[in-house]
Write an enzyme that holds these catalytic residues in place. Structure first.
Site, short mmCIF file in Angstrom:
data_model
loop_
_atom_site.label_atom_id
_atom_site.label_comp_id
_atom_site.label_asym_id
_atom_site.label_seq_id
_atom_site.Cartn_x
_atom_site.Cartn_y
_atom_site.Cartn_z
N GLY A 1 -1.59 1.60 9.50
CA GLY A 1 -1.27 1.27 11.04
C GLY A 1 -1.88 0.85 11.94
N ASP B 1 -4.59 3.74 -2.21
CA ASP B 1 -5.85 4.04 -1.24
C ASP B 1 -6.14 5.61 -1.67
OD1 ASP B 1 -6.04 1.80 0.35
OD2 ASP B 1 -4.35 2.12 1.11
N GLY C 1 -9.37 4.56 6.45
CA GLY C 1 -9.09 5.87 6.74
C GLY C 1 -7.57 6.35 7.22
N PHE C 2 -7.09 5.02 7.65
CA PHE C 2 -5.85 5.29 8.41
C PHE C 2 -4.89 4.13 8.40
CE2 PHE C 2 -8.56 8.28 11.07
CZ PHE C 2 -7.93 9.36 10.76
N HIS D 1 -8.10 1.67 -4.59
CA HIS D 1 -9.03 1.51 -3.69
C HIS D 1 -9.72 3.02 -3.36
CE1 HIS D 1 -10.21 0.48 0.90
NE2 HIS D 1 -11.25 0.86 -0.07
N GLY E 1 -3.80 -4.27 8.72
CA GLY E 1 -3.25 -4.75 9.94
C GLY E 1 -2.61 -6.32 9.50
N SER F 1 0.72 -1.21 0.16
CA SER F 1 0.10 0.02 0.21
C SER F 1 0.81 1.26 -0.10
CB SER F 1 -1.03 -0.05 1.23
OG SER F 1 -1.50 1.24 1.37
N HIS G 1 -1.01 -1.06 -4.41
CA HIS G 1 -2.38 -0.59 -4.00
C HIS G 1 -2.39 0.91 -3.69
CE1 HIS G 1 -6.16 -1.54 -1.75
NE2 HIS G 1 -5.89 -0.75 -0.86
N MET H 1 -11.93 5.41 -1.38
CA MET H 1 -12.57 5.57 -0.21
C MET H 1 -13.17 7.15 -0.49
SD MET H 1 -10.13 3.84 2.39
CE MET H 1 -8.55 3.89 1.39
N MET I 1 -12.13 -5.33 4.35
CA MET I 1 -11.16 -4.49 4.99
C MET I 1 -11.10 -5.06 6.64
SD MET I 1 -10.22 -2.00 3.44
CE MET I 1 -9.69 -1.00 4.89
N ASP J 1 -7.01 -6.20 3.47
CA ASP J 1 -6.48 -4.81 3.79
C ASP J 1 -6.68 -4.50 5.07
OD1 ASP J 1 -5.24 -2.47 3.54
OD2 ASP J 1 -6.39 -1.48 2.22
N MET K 1 -8.47 8.78 -0.59
CA MET K 1 -9.27 9.02 0.71
C MET K 1 -9.85 10.56 0.30
SD MET K 1 -7.54 7.05 3.79
CE MET K 1 -5.95 7.58 3.65
N GLY L 1 0.84 -2.49 4.11
CA GLY L 1 1.55 -1.08 4.07
C GLY L 1 2.76 -0.99 5.04
#
Length: 224
Positions: A150, A40, A147-148, A71, A182, A13, A38, A73, A142, A180, A42, A202
């Protein structure tokens, strides 16, 4: 008889990369053996963060030969599908909650000549994707709230992955099942056992000193 092991594809990511060195970063993960990139997207509205838009996707396209797994969002999502297709996306995934007509949105992505995916948030049921599986090339689970980067892995999503694997296998179609959030070498093992065959990572990749070793650790748990 045990089913043959599926090849596990790794999609680092970009959100976790060094944003001051993005061109170098995408070349590095490609050289390290990543399968997809990937991206993201947002908007600060659909999710509580802002990342980047089609201009950056287009700028990165000339630096990387990997498939671009975009992706979205963002909401409303439909007005931006063409822009990301033109910017170089190969696969565009969206959330059922991001527009009024999921079926039409997937049709639009396919009409743009791109592969289409549906993303299920932790609280979005498996049933949300069932009516449109015939238009899907990918389903993304997910395993964190979007949105974040880590965040910690939500283990309750393993049951959703298993249910989707059974649903996808029942169609007889080649639909990728992606996870996606963790994802580490440890949680990857559980995801693959549940039926996932594409892992987004990521921090587990871009936070490692050795990108190739990190990618191999993720892929190795699935035998791919």
């Amino acid at each position: 008889m045990q089913a043959p092991a599926r090849r596990v594809r790794i999609a680092p990511s970009l959100l976790a990369a060094d944003f001051a060195r993005l061109g170098e970063e995408v070349r590095a993960i490609e050289a390290a053996g990543a399968d997809w990139l990937h991206l993201d997207i947002m908007d600060g509205h659909f999710v509580p963060n802002i990342s980047f838009g089609p201009a950056l996707v287009k700028a990165l396209r000339k630096h990387c030969g990997l498939p671009f797994d975009v992706h979205l969002m963002i909401a409303p999502v439909d007005p931006y599908l063409a822009a990301f297709a033109e910017a170089g996306a190969d696969l565009i995934s969206l959330h059922p909650e991001a527009g009024p007509h999921l079926h039409r949105s997937l049709q639009t992505i396919r009409a743009l000549g791109k592969k289409a995916g549906v993303v299920l948030n932790p609280a979005t049921p498996v049933a949300a994707v069932e009516p449109v599986l015939d238009l899907c090339d990918l389903v993304l689970v997910m395993s964190v709230n979007p949105g974040f980067g880590g965040q910690g892995f939500i283990r309750s999503q393993l049951g959703k992955i298993a249910a989707l694997r059974a649903m996808i296998d029942g169609t007889g179609r080649e639909i990728a099942l992606q996870v996606d959030g963790g994802v580490t070498a440890e949680t990857a093992r559980d995801c693959v056992a549940a039926g996932a065959d594409v892992l987004v990572a990521g921090t587990a990749v871009f936070g490692a000193k050795d990108y190739r070793a990190a990618i191999n650790a993720l892929r190795g748990v699935g035998g791919g």
